[in-house]
Scaffold this active site. Structure first.
Site, short mmCIF file in Angstrom:
data_model
loop_
_atom_site.label_atom_id
_atom_site.label_comp_id
_atom_site.label_asym_id
_atom_site.label_seq_id
_atom_site.Cartn_x
_atom_site.Cartn_y
_atom_site.Cartn_z
CD GLU A 89 -10.48 -1.63 -8.18
OE1 GLU A 89 -9.44 -1.49 -7.53
OE2 GLU A 89 -11.62 -1.33 -7.72
CD GLU B 15 -3.06 -0.91 0.18
OE1 GLU B 15 -3.05 0.13 -0.50
OE2 GLU B 15 -3.92 -1.80 0.05
CB THR C 252 -2.32 -0.83 -9.60
OG1 THR C 252 -3.51 -1.58 -9.35
CG2 THR C 252 -1.64 -0.52 -8.27
CD GLU D 218 -15.17 -4.74 -1.35
OE1 GLU D 218 -14.08 -4.90 -0.78
OE2 GLU D 218 -15.26 -4.22 -2.49
CG ASP E 223 -5.89 -7.18 -7.80
OD1 ASP E 223 -4.85 -7.46 -7.16
OD2 ASP E 223 -6.71 -6.34 -7.41
#
Length: 1202
Positions: free
Chosen positions: A386, A124, A472, A368, A272
Site C-alpha cells: 500500500e 480474497e 485493489t 502492522e 479500506d
C-alpha cells in the site's frame, strides 16, 4: 463538496519546471534492479513452490492448503489453485517478461481447476484469483494485438476460468440482505445451516464491498449480467446501512440482518477497499445507472471531518464520530494517499504520505499497527504494497523526485532485510528484523509492480497503463472493455450459462435494496493541478511540517478542501416550512444555524423564535426570516405544522396486569425513536447498574432486549440513552426525583440531545408519583411486561408483534398454533403438533381489558388495586412533603424488593452523588472445557472459534492474569481456569491465591486459579471425557444455577433437540405441553441427577477419593510426589500426557507449550515439555519422524491432484 477527479488514466499534467534530483540513467538502473528482484521472487516460487499456492521462502518449499499448520483466516485465501502464479500474471506482462508470461498462461490453462472440495474466502478469491485471471486475459489480448506473433494460440481460456470461478462464488449471495457470505465451498457452494453460525454470518465491510470492479468487468466481457448485478446490490445495501447523520460505516456486520457488529469507523483494516471501490467504480463504470461518486463524496467528507485527527487517521464510533475508539492505526491505511491523489485532494495526500515515510525511516518498514507518536503497536510486516502504491501515484501526479528517493528507500530495505536465498520473507518483528516463513502472493502481484512503474521512465514501454484501472490487488482492468471482444461461439456459451444461472440464483436472492431518489449523474471533471503544486518548495514545506512534529494528532493540516472538523461540510438547500419535521435532527441543526430556537410549551406544542443575531451568518439570518414567513403562511392554511411537532406530546406506559387496568403518562425525548401515531414497544424491565446510566452499563447482558429503568441526573439525557443503546436495551424510562413535578399538571418535560449524535431507541421521562407505582408493580411481578407508546395504537401493536410476544412470554415454546380473541382456530399451522400458548391468550385478554376500560391510575386507585402496600406517593408526602430522602428511601426499598424476587444480587444507588456504587455479583456458569493454544494465553489465541462459549484451560506464567483474561474474552470464551505448576502450593491449606489486574481495564468473564493437585485430576477427567461439562461458582448455588440455566444446558448437551418437554427431579410430567410431539431430553435428566447427587453428598475430591473413583489411573498427585517431591519436570510430564490424551480423544491436534519461557512456540505440532534429556530425545525423534511422514504423504497427495 467539489470533487476533483484525478484518475491515473487521465493524467495530462504539464510541469513548467521540476528540480531534477535523479538522473535518467540512475532511475533506469533502479528499474532494472526491481526486475531482478521480481525475477528472484518469481523464479523461487516456480522452482521451490509451484504448483502450491504460496512460497515458504525460509523452508524453500510450497504452502498447500492443509499441508501446514493452520494460520486461521489467513489460509482462507488458499485453494490449491496456484494462487501466486495467477496473481503474478499481469506483473509479468507489465515488466516485459513476455516469454515467462506466455509460459505461465499455458500452465494456468493446463493445470488450474476449481472443482475442489475446499472452503475459500469470497473476498480474497475475488481480488486475487478472479482479478488475476482477468488481468492475465486482458494482457494476453493486448500483447497479441500489439505483437501478433505472440499468443496467437490463445482462445480466451483465462476468461473462461474466471467465469467458472465467479459462478462458484455466486451461492455466497444467497442471503436475505444481498450481502455475500464470507466463505464458500468451491465444489458444494454453501451449507445453509453453517451459514447461520457465528463464524459465517459476519462479514467485514470491505469483504462485501470489494467486488464491483472485477464482477462488472466479468459481466461486460462475458455478457453474464448476474455478476455486476449482485455486486451492485451488495454495494447499495452497504450504503443503506451507513449512519445517516455521520455518513460513516462500521467494519463488521451480519450478512443476514444487516446489523452492525463492530461500529468502529476508519479507513484501515475491514473497510479500506470499500471506499476505494466506490470511487474506482465511478471511474470504470460512470454514473449512468448508479451514484458511486456521490456516495464516495459523502463518505470522504465525513472521514476528513471525523477520522482525521491532526495528520493521524484514527478510528471513531460511527454513531459518535467525535469519540475515538483506539489510539493506534494499522498499515492498510497507507493506500489512502494514493486514493486522495486520484480524487485530486493532494495536500492531505502529501501530508499523510510523509507521516508514513517517517515511520519507514524509523522502523525500516511500516508496522502492522502503530501509535500516534510513531511507536510500534503490532510489530509484524508481510511486505505490504500500500505504501509503494501511494508513492507511485504521488510521483505520477506531481513529478516530485522526492518520491523516487522514497522508492529507493523501500527498495533498499527489501533487499537488505527481506531477501533470502529462496525469495523474500515477511518480517515477524520489524524492530529485530526477525523473518517469517511467508511470502504472500501480493508481493509479486503489487509490491514489485508499483516499484517497477515508479522507476519506469519510458511511457508505455510494454503495456500502456493509461488504458487500464488498477484493482485493489493492482490487476489491470480495461477502461474500455469492448476493445477486448471474444468470438461468437464463446459468447453463445456464456449466454446459455447466464440463462441457467439466472434461474438458479436470481429468485433465491432476497435483497430488499431498491434505489430511491436517484441523483443525476455528475459531469466528468478533468484533473485539476493547482499552481502551487508545481512548486517544489511548497511541497517540501508541507512535508517539513510533518517531520518537525512528534505526535500525529498535534499537527495542523491544511486540506485543500478546508474541511470543518466539527461539522461535515456538505452543501445543502435551505429547508422549507413544508419540509420541516422536528423528528429530523438535521432540520433542527439548520434552524439553529438560521437563528431559530424551538421552545416547548406546557400544552405539548412548540414555539419557534427567530433571532437574527443568533444566526451564523447574514445569509443564514435572511434564510431564517424567510422560513418564519413560510411557516406563518403554512399554519394559516394547513395543519402540517402540528404533524411536525407531534413528538412533544406525551406518551403512555401501560403495565400489562391481569384483572387490573392501569397506565402512566410520560414525557418523550426529542431524540431517539419516536412512538407517536405508530406502533409502540413491549418489553420486560430491568433496573440498570449504575442507576444513573452515566457510565458503561454493568452486566449488560441482563439489559439486552429489555427496557432499562434509570434515574435522572449526573449527566445529559442523550448520554444515558447512548449507554442504554450500547448495552442493547430497546428503550429507557428515566425516573424523576423532583417532588414538585407531576405529569398531571400538563407541564410535560422536554428532553433534548446535545446536537452531536443520534440514538435509535425511545427514551421517556416518568415523574416521581408514577415512578413509585411502577417500581412497586415490578417488585411484586419481576417478569412484568409493559407497553410504551401511543395508547391508541396498543391493540394494533399487540397483533403486529405477536411473534415477538410469543418468544417473550414463553421463550422455550416452539409455537405452531396461534390464538386470537374470537378466532379460536386461526393460524393453525401444524395440526400434528399444535401448541396453544395460554400465556399469550391471557395477555390478549389483558390488553382487551385495558382498551375497553382505559383506567388511569392515581394514588387512590393504586391503593385500591394493591391493598397490601402503603408505599403510595401520598404516604411519602405525609412523612415529609418536601423531603427528597423519604422518596429515595421508598425507591430503594422497591428496587431491593424487585431484585430479591428476581433472585439477582445487584447493588443500586439512587443517591445523586456522581460516584456510582458498582458492587460485583457472584457468577455461576456451566460450560465445556478447551485447552487453549498457546497454552500460556499470553498472545493472540489460535483456532479461537474452538474456545467460543467454552471455559479455557491455560497455564500460569509469562504474563499478567489480566492479559490472559483479555485474550480469552476476545476469543469469546465465557471463563478461564489457570493451572498452577507450583508443587509447594495447595488449596487445602486455605492459602487461596489472589489474582489482581493492572488497574487499566475490565474484563467481563470469570477467571479462577487451580493448584497443581486439582489440575492433574481435572486434566485426567478431560482426557477421559472430552465433552465434559463443569460448573464454576458458589457450591451452595449449584442446584439453583442448574434450574435457572435449563434452556442453556439443553442447547449445550443436545443442540439439535427441539425440546418441548422438560423433566425435573420429582416432577415427572412437568411442562408436558403436547404429548403428540413432546421430547424428553434424557441427557438433561441425567445431568439433573448428577447435580442432585452432588448437592446431597457434597463430595470434595482429594487424592484418595480420586483414585477410588478412577481406579484405572495412577496419575494422582501423590504418585507425582513419590517420584520426586520437588521435581517440576515430572509434573509437566504428567500434564502433557493428560493434554495429549484429552485431545487425541477429541480428534484435535493442537499445540501446547508448558514451558515458562516468555517466547511462545506456535509453529510446531509437538508438545514441548521439560523432561530428562533421554526422554526428550526419544520423544522428539519419534514425533519428528511421524510428523515428517505425514507431511510427505499429504504433499504427495496434493501434488498428485495437480
Amino acid at each position: 463538496m467539489l470533487m476533483k477527479i484525478f484518475s491515473p488514466t487521465l493524467l495530462l499534467l504539464i510541469f513548467l519546471s521540476l528540480i531534477i534530483a535523479m538522473k535518467v540513467e540512475e532511475k533506469n538502473q533502479l528499474r532494472l534492479q526491481v526486475i531482478d528482484m521480481f525475477k528472484h521472487g518469481f523464479n523461487s516460487y516456480m522452482k521451490y513452490a509451484y504448483p502450491a499456492d504460496e512460497l515458504m521462502p525460509l523452508s524453500c518449499k510450497g504452502r498447500y492448503r492443509g499441508s501446514e499448520p493452520s494460520r486461521g483466516d489467513i489460509d482462507d485465501a488458499l485453494g490449491n489453485f496456484s494462487l501466486t502464479l495467477v496473481d503474478s500474471l499481469d506483473t509479468l506482462a507489465v515488466v516485459g517478461m513476455f516469454d515467462e508470461f506466455e509460459q505461465a498462461v499455458r500452465q494456468v490453462i493446463q493445470y488450474v481447476t476449481f472443482d475442489r472440495d475446499v472452503v475459500v474466502s469470497v473476498f480474497e478469491t475475488n481480488i486475487r484469483m478472479i482479478g488475476g485471471l482477468l488481468g492475465g486475459h486482458i494482457c494476453a489480448k493486448y500483447i497479441h494485438l500489439h505483437h501478433p506473433l505472440r499468443l496467437s494460440w490463445y482462445r480466451d481460456e483465462l476468461l473462461v476460468l474466471a467465469h467458472d470461478l465467479g459462478l462458484r462464488l455466486l451461492p455466497a449471495f444467497n442471503t436475505t440482505s444481498g450481502l455475500p457470505l464470507p466463505r464458500v465451498n468451491l465444489r458444494y457452494g454453501i451449507d445453509l445451516t453453517l451459514s447461520k453460525s457465528e463464524r459465517e454470518r459476519f462479514t467485514c465491510t470491505a469483504c462485501a464491498g470489494t467486488l464491483i470492479l472485477e464482477w462488472a468487468t466479468l459481466s461486460r466481457l462475458t455478457g453474464n449480467y448476474l455478476f455486476e448485478q449482485y455486486a451492485d446490490r451488495a454495494m447499495s445495501y452497504l450504503w443503506d446501512r451507513r449512519h445517516r447523520q455521520s455518513n460513516l460505516m462500521g467494519t463488521i456486520l451480519n450478512v443476514h440482518s444487516g446489523d452492525w457488529i463492530s461500529r468502529e469507523s476508519g479507513i484501515g483494516a475491514g473497510i479500506d477497499s470499500y471506499y476505494e471501490y466506490l470511487f474506482k467504480a465511478y471511474v470504470l463504470l460512470g454514473e449512468k445507472n448508479n451514484d458511486y461518486l456521490s456516495r464516495f463524496e459523502d463518505h470522504y467528507s465525513s472521514i476528513m471531518s471525523y477520522v482525521q485527527n491532526g495528520i493521524a487517521m484514527v478510528n471513531v464510533h460511527m454513531h459518535e464520530p467525535h469519540r475515538s475508539t483506539k489510539n493506534h492505526m494499522d498499515a492498510l491505511l497507507a493506500f489512502w494517499p494514493g486514493l486522495q491523489v486520484m480524487t485530486g485532494d493532494l495536500k492531505p495526500a502529501i501530508e499523510l504520505h510523509e507521516m508514513l515515510y517517517q515511520l519507514v525511516k524509523k522502523h525500516k518498514f511500516i508496522p502492522e499497527a502503530f501509535t500516534t507518536d510513531y511507536r510500534i503497536h503490532w510489530n509484524s510486516h508481510p511486505l505490504r504494497p500500500e505504501f509503494v502504491e501511494s508513492t507511485y501515484f504521488l510521483y505520477k501526479a506531481t513529478g516530485d523526485p522526492h518520491y523516487l528517493e522514497v522508492g529507493r528507500t523501500i527498495l533498499n530495505n527489501l533487499e537488505q532485510h527481506a531477501r533470502v536465498p529462496c525469495g523474500y520473507a515477511a518480517l515477524s518483528d520489524v524492530s529485530t528484523g526477525q523473518k517469517e516463513d511467508r511470502m504472500d502472493s501480493f508481493v509479486l502481484a503489487e509490491t514489485f509492480k508499483y516499484l517497477y512503474l515508479l522507476f519506469d521512465s519510458t511511457p508505455h514501454r510494454y503495456i500502456d497503463i493509461e488504458q487500464f484501472l488498477f484493482t485493489t490487488e493492482a490487476h489491470l482492468l480495461p477502461l474500455n472493455p469492448f476493445l477486448f471482444t471474444i468470438n461468437d461461439t464463446l459468447k453463445n456459451e456464456f449466454h446459455q450459462i447466464t440463462l441457467k444461472s439466472a434461474r438458479n440464483y436470481e429468485q433465491k436472492n432476497l435483497s430488499i435494496i431498491e434505489k430511491q431518489n436517484e441523483r443525476k449523474a455528475k459531469s466528468n471533471q478533468c484533473p485539476v493541478m493547482d499552481e502551487q503544486f508545481k512548486s517544489h518548495e511548497y511541497k517540501e514545506n508541507l512535508r517539513q511540517n510533518i517531520r518537525d512534529n512528534q505526535n500525529m494528532k498535534e499537527i495542523r493540516t491544511a486540506s485543500s478542501n478546508n474541511v470543518n472538523k466539527n461539522e461535515i461540510n456538505i452543501s445543502y438547500h435551505r429547508i422549507t416550512a413544508v419540509e420541516f419535521s422536528s423528528d429530523n435532527s438535521e432540520h433542527i441543526v439548520q434552524l439553529r444555524q438560521m437563528g431559530i430556537q424551538i421552545e416547548p410549551l406546557s400544552n405539548g406544542e412548540v414555539q419557534l423564535i427567530h433571532m437574527a443575531s443568533a444566526a451564523e451568518s447574514t445569509n443564514d439570518a435572511e434564510a431564517g426570516l424567510s422560513f418564519m414567513q413560510e411557516m406563518i403562511e403554512l399554519m394559516k392554511n394547513t395543519n402540517l405544522f402540528q404533524n411536525s411537532i407531534k413528538h412533544f406530546k406525551p406518551l403512555t406506559v401501560i403495565p400489562l396486569l391481569e384483572k387490573k387496568s392501569i397506565s402512566f403518562t410520560v414525557a418523550p425525548a426529542q431524540f431517539g425513536k419516536q412512538l407517536h401515531e405508530t406502533q409502540g414497544i413491549f418489553a420486560q424491565l430491568y433496573v440498570v447498574q449504575p442507576y444513573s446510566a452515566c457510565s458503561e452499563i454493568l452486566l449488560s447482558h441482563y439489559i439486552t432486549s429489555r427496557i432499562g429503568i434509570i434515574r435522572r441526573g449526573d449527566c445529559m439525557f442523550i448520554d444515558k440513552a447512548r449507554h442504554l443503546e450500547n448495552a442493547h436495551a430497546i428503550g429507557g424510562i428515566i425516573l424523576d426525583h423532583n417532588l414538585s413535578l407531576k405529569s398531571l399538571n400538563n407541564s410535560i418535560f422536554s428532553m433534548t440531545d446535545d446536537g452531536s449524535s443520534i440514538v435509535d431507541i425511545p427514551l421517556v421521562l416518568m415523574f416521581k408519583d408514577e415512578a413509585v407505582q411502577l417500581l412497586y408493580l415490578l417488585s411484586k411481578q419481576p417478569n412484568l411486561i409493559i407497553y410504551i407508546g401511543d395508547e391508541n395504537y396498543l391493540s394494533e401493536s399487540f397483533y403486529q408483534q405477536m411473534n415477538y410476544l410469543e418468544n417473550l412470554i414463553e421463550p422455550s415454546n416452539p409455537i405452531s398454533k396461534r390464538w386470537f380473541y374470537g378466532h379460536m382456530e386461526l393460524f393453525n399451522k401444524d395440526k400434528q403438533c399444535s401448541i396453544v400458548p395460554d400465556k399469550l391468550k391471557q395477555l390478549e385478554l389483558i390488553i382487551k381489558q385495558q382498551i375497553e376500560h382505559k383506567i388511569h391510575t392515581n394514588d387512590d386507585k393504586l391503593s385500591e388495586h394493591f391493598p397490601d402496600t402503603n408505599l403510595t406517593t401520598g404516604n411519602i408526602h405525609n412523612q415529609s412533603s418536601h423531603n427528597i430522602n423519604a422518596y429515595h428511601t421508598v425507591v430503594n426499598k422497591l428496587i431491593q424488593s424487585t431484585f430479591s424476587n428476581d433472585k439477582q444480587s445487584l447493588v443500586f444507588n439512587t443517591n445523586t452523588d456522581n460516584q456510582e456504587e458498582q458492587t460485583s455479583m457472584l457468577i455461576e456458569i456451566f460450560a465445556q472445557l478447551y485447552v487453549v493454544q498457546p497454552y500460556s494465553a499470553c498472545s493472540e489465541l489460535l483456532l479461537s472459534h474452538y474456545i467460543s462459549s467454552r471455559i479455557g484451560i491455560i497455564r500460569r506464567g509469562d504474563c499478567m492474569f489480566i492479559d490472559k483474561a483479555r485474550r480469552l474474552e476476545n476469543a469469546h470464551a465465557i471463563g478461564g481456569i489457570i493451572l498452577d505448576h507450583n508443587l509447594s502450593l495447595k488449596s487445602l491449606n486455605n492459602s487461596i491465591f489472589s489474582m489482581t489486574d493492572d488497574g487499566s481495564s475490565i474484563v467481563d468473564i470469570p477467571l479462577v486459579l487451580m493448584f497443581k493437585d486439582e489440575a492433574v485430576q481435572l486434566l485426567y477427567l478431560l482426557s477421559k471425557q472430552p465433552d465434559l461439562i463443569i460448573y464454576i461458582g458458589d457450591e451452595n448455588y449449584l442446584s439453583e444455577s442448574f434450574y435457572q440455566q435449563m434452556s442453556y444446558l439443553e442447547d449445550l448437551i443436545e443442540p439439535s433437540n427441539p425440546v418441548s418437554k422438560r423433566w425435573f427431579y420429582g416432577h415427572m410430567e412437568l411442562f408436558n405441553k403436547d404429548k403428540q410431539c413432546s421430547i424428553v431430553p434424557d441427557k438433561l435428566k441425567q445431568l439433573e441427577l448428577i447435580i442432585k447427587q452432588q448437592v446431597e453428598h457434597n463430595i470434595h475430591t482429594n487424592d484418595d477419593k480420586f483414585s477410588e473413583h478412577f481406579p484405572d489411573t495412577n496419575l494422582t498427585t501423590g504418585n507425582i510426589h513419590n517420584q520426586s517431591s520437588h521435581n517440576i519436570n515430572a509434573y509437566h510430564t504428567v500434564v502433557n500426557k493428560l493434554i495429549q490424551s484429552a485431545f487425541i480423544n477429541d480428534k484435535q491436534s493442537l499445540v501446547f507449550n508448558t514451558n515458562t519461557d516468555n517466547q511462545e512456540e506456535q509453529t510446531s505440532m509437538l508438545i514441548e515439555v521439560t523432561m530428562t534429556d533421554e526422554e526428550a530425545e526419544q520423544y522428539q525423534m519419534s514425533m519428528a519422524a511421524e510428523d515428517t511422514q505425514k507431511k510427505n504423504e499429504k504433499q504427495a497427495n496434493i501434488k498428485e491432484e495437480f
